[in-house]
Write a protein that holds these residues in place. Structure first.
Motif, PDB file in Angstrom:
ATOM      1  N   GLY A   1       8.276  12.857  -2.377  1.00 31.69           N
ATOM      2  CA  GLY A   1       7.525  11.886  -2.990  1.00 31.69           C
ATOM      3  C   GLY A   1       6.485  11.658  -2.191  1.00 31.69           C
ATOM      4  N   ALA A   2       5.156  11.318  -2.781  1.00 33.91           N
ATOM      5  CA  ALA A   2       3.891  11.136  -1.828  1.00 33.91           C
ATOM      6  C   ALA A   2       4.001  10.053  -0.870  1.00 33.91           C
ATOM      7  CB  ALA A   2       2.709  10.856  -2.713  1.00 33.91           C
ATOM      8  N   THR A   3       4.735   8.934  -1.125  1.00 33.08           N
ATOM      9  CA  THR A   3       4.818   7.870  -0.134  1.00 33.08           C
ATOM     10  C   THR A   3       5.535   8.231   1.062  1.00 33.08           C
ATOM     11  OG1 THR A   3       4.603   6.195  -2.102  1.00 33.08           O
ATOM     12  CG2 THR A   3       5.335   5.378   0.201  1.00 33.08           C
ATOM     13  N   ALA A   4       6.608   8.938   0.925  1.00 33.15           N
ATOM     14  CA  ALA A   4       7.605   9.191   1.828  1.00 33.15           C
ATOM     15  C   ALA A   4       6.927  10.235   2.941  1.00 33.15           C
ATOM     16  CB  ALA A   4       8.781   9.604   1.414  1.00 33.15           C
ATOM     17  N   ILE A   5       6.266  11.448   2.039  1.00 33.13           N
ATOM     18  CA  ILE A   5       5.815  12.663   2.893  1.00 33.13           C
ATOM     19  C   ILE A   5       4.222  12.398   3.506  1.00 33.13           C
ATOM     20  CG2 ILE A   5       4.612  13.843   0.930  1.00 33.13           C
ATOM     21  CD1 ILE A   5       6.907  15.473   3.723  1.00 33.13           C
TER      22      ILE A   5
END
Length: 113
Positions: free
Chosen positions: A83-87
């Protein structure tokens, strides 16, 4: 004669596959993916990918070096699905790995000749 490192290469490949699958699936489960686990996974990936620059390893056993590099990029692929937030905090590391690898390939990949 069989390469005595093959069982280790198989283990590296299998464990990297497991890590990449966990990085892909944990965000979708209750409790999610701990930030520290993602960072640790990417640290492992960085170490594995950097095997392509180890002159001793690439000269003595280029197949083992390739196994490590593939395993490292497999972990990166799993991380990218988290996911964008995590990566997002790790994008610089990932692009740095890709850039260094591509520059090495452009320069003739001296580590694999």
């Amino acid at each position: 004669k069989e390469d005595p490192s093959l069982s280790h290469q198989y283990a590296i490949h299998g464990l990297a596959l497991l890590i990449s699958m966990l990085l892909k699936e944990l965000p979708r489960l209750p409790g999610g993916l701990p930030t520290k686990l993602l960072g640790t996974g990417l640290s492992v990936a960085e170490i594995l990918v950097s095997c392509q620059y180890n002159n001793v390893m690439t000269k003595m056993n280029p197949g083992a070096a390739c196994t490590c590099v593939r395993a490292g990029y497999g972990i990166v692929c799993g991380a990218l699905t988290s996911g964008a937030t995590a990566i997002t905090p790790h994008i610089a590391l990932i692009f740095g790995l890709w850039q260094k690898s591509s520059k090495s390939a452009e320069s003739g990949a001296k580590h694999f000749t």
